[in-house]
Motif scaffolding. Structure first.
Motif, PDB file in Angstrom:
ATOM      1  N   MET A   1      12.871  -3.834   5.470  1.00 24.86           N
ATOM      2  CA  MET A   1      12.148  -2.711   4.842  1.00 24.86           C
ATOM      3  C   MET A   1      10.720  -3.132   4.504  1.00 24.86           C
ATOM      4  O   MET A   1      10.476  -4.247   4.047  1.00 24.86           O
ATOM      5  N   SER A   2       9.803  -2.220   4.693  1.00 28.10           N
ATOM      6  CA  SER A   2       8.400  -2.573   4.494  1.00 28.10           C
ATOM      7  C   SER A   2       7.858  -2.149   3.137  1.00 28.10           C
ATOM      8  O   SER A   2       6.711  -2.410   2.829  1.00 28.10           O
ATOM      9  N   LYS A   3       8.677  -1.500   2.323  1.00 27.10           N
ATOM     10  CA  LYS A   3       8.179  -1.018   1.038  1.00 27.10           C
ATOM     11  C   LYS A   3       7.972  -2.166   0.046  1.00 27.10           C
ATOM     12  O   LYS A   3       8.707  -3.148   0.041  1.00 27.10           O
ATOM     13  N   TYR A   4       6.949  -2.028  -0.780  1.00 26.53           N
ATOM     14  CA  TYR A   4       6.643  -3.020  -1.818  1.00 26.53           C
ATOM     15  C   TYR A   4       6.385  -2.270  -3.121  1.00 26.53           C
ATOM     16  O   TYR A   4       5.644  -1.281  -3.147  1.00 26.53           O
ATOM     17  N   ASP A   5       7.000  -2.743  -4.211  1.00 28.25           N
ATOM     18  CA  ASP A   5       6.859  -2.106  -5.519  1.00 28.25           C
ATOM     19  C   ASP A   5       6.139  -3.014  -6.509  1.00 28.25           C
ATOM     20  O   ASP A   5       6.364  -4.228  -6.530  1.00 28.25           O
ATOM     21  N   PHE A   6       5.293  -2.388  -7.322  1.00 30.58           N
ATOM     22  CA  PHE A   6       4.619  -3.076  -8.426  1.00 30.58           C
ATOM     23  C   PHE A   6       4.918  -2.300  -9.704  1.00 30.58           C
ATOM     24  O   PHE A   6       4.819  -1.076  -9.730  1.00 30.58           O
ATOM     25  N   TYR A   7       5.315  -3.040 -10.752  1.00 29.92           N
ATOM     26  CA  TYR A   7       5.712  -2.406 -12.004  1.00 29.92           C
ATOM     27  C   TYR A   7       4.679  -2.704 -13.093  1.00 29.92           C
ATOM     28  O   TYR A   7       4.176  -3.819 -13.204  1.00 29.92           O
ATOM     29  N   SER A   8       4.397  -1.689 -13.919  1.00 25.52           N
ATOM     30  CA  SER A   8       3.417  -1.875 -14.978  1.00 25.52           C
ATOM     31  C   SER A   8       3.646  -0.849 -16.087  1.00 25.52           C
ATOM     32  O   SER A   8       4.594  -0.051 -16.034  1.00 25.52           O
ATOM     33  N   HIS A   9       2.809  -0.895 -17.099  1.00 26.11           N
ATOM     34  CA  HIS A   9       2.734   0.120 -18.132  1.00 26.11           C
ATOM     35  C   HIS A   9       1.283   0.597 -18.201  1.00 26.11           C
ATOM     36  O   HIS A   9       0.365  -0.183 -17.943  1.00 26.11           O
ATOM     37  N   VAL A  10       1.082   1.846 -18.534  1.00 26.14           N
ATOM     38  CA  VAL A  10      -0.273   2.372 -18.634  1.00 26.14           C
ATOM     39  C   VAL A  10      -0.976   1.722 -19.819  1.00 26.14           C
ATOM     40  O   VAL A  10      -0.549   1.864 -20.967  1.00 26.14           O
ATOM     41  N   ARG A  11      -2.043   0.986 -19.528  1.00 27.86           N
ATOM     42  CA  ARG A  11      -2.791   0.281 -20.565  1.00 27.86           C
ATOM     43  C   ARG A  11      -3.839   1.204 -21.188  1.00 27.86           C
ATOM     44  O   ARG A  11      -4.327   2.142 -20.550  1.00 27.86           O
ATOM     45  N   TYR A  12      -4.206   0.888 -22.425  1.00 27.10           N
ATOM     46  CA  TYR A  12      -5.238   1.671 -23.109  1.00 27.10           C
ATOM     47  C   TYR A  12      -6.532   1.652 -22.302  1.00 27.10           C
ATOM     48  O   TYR A  12      -7.230   2.670 -22.205  1.00 27.10           O
ATOM     49  N   SER A  13      -6.850   0.503 -21.706  1.00 30.67           N
ATOM     50  CA  SER A  13      -8.091   0.360 -20.937  1.00 30.67           C
ATOM     51  C   SER A  13      -8.076   1.178 -19.651  1.00 30.67           C
ATOM     52  O   SER A  13      -9.119   1.339 -19.008  1.00 30.67           O
TER      53      SER A  13
ATOM     54  N   THR B   1      -2.890  -4.693  -1.911  1.00 28.22           N
ATOM     55  CA  THR B   1      -3.313  -6.100  -1.846  1.00 28.22           C
ATOM     56  C   THR B   1      -2.168  -7.035  -2.201  1.00 28.22           C
ATOM     57  O   THR B   1      -1.957  -8.065  -1.536  1.00 28.22           O
ATOM     58  N   PHE B   2      -1.402  -6.691  -3.243  1.00 31.24           N
ATOM     59  CA  PHE B   2      -0.270  -7.529  -3.661  1.00 31.24           C
ATOM     60  C   PHE B   2       0.758  -7.665  -2.547  1.00 31.24           C
ATOM     61  O   PHE B   2       1.366  -8.725  -2.371  1.00 31.24           O
ATOM     62  N   GLN B   3       0.965  -6.613  -1.775  1.00 35.54           N
ATOM     63  CA  GLN B   3       1.929  -6.708  -0.686  1.00 35.54           C
ATOM     64  C   GLN B   3       1.504  -7.767   0.325  1.00 35.54           C
ATOM     65  O   GLN B   3       2.314  -8.585   0.773  1.00 35.54           O
ATOM     66  N   GLY B   4       0.216  -7.753   0.675  1.00 34.57           N
ATOM     67  CA  GLY B   4      -0.287  -8.774   1.600  1.00 34.57           C
ATOM     68  C   GLY B   4      -0.130 -10.180   1.039  1.00 34.57           C
ATOM     69  O   GLY B   4       0.271 -11.110   1.748  1.00 34.57           O
ATOM     70  N   GLU B   5      -0.435 -10.340  -0.262  1.00 40.86           N
ATOM     71  CA  GLU B   5      -0.280 -11.649  -0.894  1.00 40.86           C
ATOM     72  C   GLU B   5       1.180 -12.080  -0.892  1.00 40.86           C
ATOM     73  O   GLU B   5       1.506 -13.246  -0.635  1.00 40.86           O
ATOM     74  N   HIS B   6       2.081 -11.157  -1.203  1.00 41.53           N
ATOM     75  CA  HIS B   6       3.523 -11.438  -1.229  1.00 41.53           C
ATOM     76  C   HIS B   6       4.021 -11.901   0.139  1.00 41.53           C
ATOM     77  O   HIS B   6       4.892 -12.777   0.233  1.00 41.53           O
ATOM     78  N   LEU B   7       3.449 -11.341   1.194  1.00 42.46           N
ATOM     79  CA  LEU B   7       3.880 -11.677   2.562  1.00 42.46           C
ATOM     80  C   LEU B   7       3.162 -12.896   3.129  1.00 42.46           C
ATOM     81  O   LEU B   7       3.483 -13.347   4.232  1.00 42.46           O
ATOM     82  N   GLY B   8       2.193 -13.439   2.383  1.00 41.76           N
ATOM     83  CA  GLY B   8       1.453 -14.604   2.863  1.00 41.76           C
ATOM     84  C   GLY B   8       0.337 -14.259   3.818  1.00 41.76           C
ATOM     85  O   GLY B   8      -0.177 -15.139   4.528  1.00 41.76           O
ATOM     86  N   ILE B   9      -0.054 -12.995   3.841  1.00 42.19           N
ATOM     87  CA  ILE B   9      -1.142 -12.553   4.734  1.00 42.19           C
ATOM     88  C   ILE B   9      -2.186 -11.792   3.917  1.00 42.19           C
ATOM     89  O   ILE B   9      -2.694 -10.758   4.346  1.00 42.19           O
TER      90      ILE B   9
ATOM     91  N   THR C   1       4.215   1.084  -2.088  1.00 44.70           N
ATOM     92  CA  THR C   1       3.386   1.228  -0.887  1.00 44.70           C
ATOM     93  C   THR C   1       4.118   0.732   0.344  1.00 44.70           C
ATOM     94  O   THR C   1       5.010  -0.133   0.249  1.00 44.70           O
ATOM     95  N   TRP C   2       3.752   1.268   1.481  1.00 48.70           N
ATOM     96  CA  TRP C   2       4.311   0.822   2.755  1.00 48.70           C
ATOM     97  C   TRP C   2       3.415   1.289   3.897  1.00 48.70           C
ATOM     98  O   TRP C   2       2.718   2.292   3.793  1.00 48.70           O
ATOM     99  N   ALA C   3       3.449   0.524   4.968  1.00 43.52           N
ATOM    100  CA  ALA C   3       2.766   0.932   6.199  1.00 43.52           C
ATOM    101  C   ALA C   3       3.698   1.858   6.970  1.00 43.52           C
ATOM    102  O   ALA C   3       4.904   1.605   7.037  1.00 43.52           O
ATOM    103  N   TYR C   4       3.152   2.926   7.544  1.00 45.42           N
ATOM    104  CA  TYR C   4       3.998   3.816   8.343  1.00 45.42           C
ATOM    105  C   TYR C   4       3.602   3.852   9.816  1.00 45.42           C
ATOM    106  O   TYR C   4       4.334   4.386  10.647  1.00 45.42           O
ATOM    107  N   ASP C   5       2.456   3.243  10.149  1.00 43.90           N
ATOM    108  CA  ASP C   5       2.071   3.199  11.556  1.00 43.90           C
ATOM    109  C   ASP C   5       0.917   2.227  11.744  1.00 43.90           C
ATOM    110  O   ASP C   5       0.114   2.007  10.824  1.00 43.90           O
ATOM    111  N   PHE C   6       0.853   1.624  12.928  1.00 45.54           N
ATOM    112  CA  PHE C   6      -0.285   0.815  13.358  1.00 45.54           C
ATOM    113  C   PHE C   6      -0.703   1.302  14.732  1.00 45.54           C
ATOM    114  O   PHE C   6       0.135   1.516  15.602  1.00 45.54           O
ATOM    115  N   ARG C   7      -2.008   1.505  14.920  1.00 40.94           N
ATOM    116  CA  ARG C   7      -2.536   1.982  16.195  1.00 40.94           C
ATOM    117  C   ARG C   7      -3.730   1.129  16.571  1.00 40.94           C
ATOM    118  O   ARG C   7      -4.815   1.315  16.022  1.00 40.94           O
TER     119      ARG C   7
END
Length: 237
Positions: free
Chosen positions: A1-13, A35-43, A78-84
């Motif tokens: 699966m190509s999906k990547y999740d990032f978890y957070s809370h809405v900050r005051y800033s 960007t985090f997905q690329g870092e997670h995958l080593g690319i 986030t996920w990629a759905y196509d490359f052309r």
């Protein structure tokens, strides 16, 4: 699966005057999660830099149903759905604390040779690691955003260091923040479309041209010769 999740809370800033996540913060979440997905995958950024290549964003289509409130937990997916050839097409989704979609987006990226400054075909390694999942079920708008034929010329301003990112040009989200300055106070934002046309660098002069129609504000951020760096179109629901 190509999906990547990032978890957070809405900050005051990250909140606007209404105590809810701002549009700029939504864009930052989307960019950061991609960007985090690329870092997670080593690319990620360092890997691409060694290969003298970089992903350059060419367009956004962002739909905002509602903006999560201060301290609310959020999930960004986030996920990629196509490359052309040299294009990469990516969806993004912001889920609120109840797991409901708060915002979603389509984005189009080009892989660039940063030495020759021209597009290059996406290498097989990146295709294999990113993979693809089905595209988000949404109404897709055209990638290109029409330049305003008429509009008000606003005061120009220079690009400063606070606008720049690791590619040494104005960050994608900064263009949206520049354009957002010209929205009416009570604008009920639904869709944001952005087409990036050229890179603005430190010291360049941004000359905005703003067109206002019923429910739509279009901002062309141009150079001093009148050529657009970026066109942003905001539409109410």
């Amino acid at each position: 699966m190509s999906k990547y999740d990032f978890y957070s809370h809405v900050r005051y800033s990250e909140c606007g005057e209404d105590g809810r996540l701002s549009l700029g913060a939504v864009v930052d979440y989307f960019q950061d999660t991609a960007t985090f997905q690329g870092e997670h995958l080593g690319i990620g950024v360092s890997y691409l830099k060694k290969q003298h290549i970089a992903w350059i964003l060419t367009s956004w289509q962002i739909i905002t149903d509602h903006f999560p409130k201060l301290a609310e937990p959020v999930t960004v997916r986030t996920w990629a759905y196509d490359f052309r050839s040299f294009y990469g097409l990516r969806n993004l989704l912001l889920l609120d604390g109840s797991g409901q979609p708060a915002a979603w987006a389509n984005s189009v990226w080009v892989l660039m040779d940063m030495e020759r400054m021209r597009p290059v075909k996406v290498p097989q390694k990146l295709l294999d690691l990113y993979g693809t999942d089905p595209a988000l079920d949404m109404e897709y708008s055209p990638r290109k955003v029409a330049e305003p034929e008429t509009g008000e010329e606003m005061d120009p301003f220079p690009v400063t260091r606070t606008h720049l990112d690791t590619n040494h040009h104005v960050n994608n989200g900064q263009y949206i923040e520049m354009a957002r300055m010209y929205l009416p106070e009570k604008f009920n934002l639904y869709e944001t479309r952005v087409e990036y046309k050229a890179q603005a660098h430190l010291g360049d002069l941004i000359c905005p041209k703003v067109s206002r129609e019923d429910g739509v504000v279009t901002v062309s951020l141009r150079d001093k010769e009148g050529k657009s760096y970026c066109v942003v179109r905001f539409a109410e629901r």
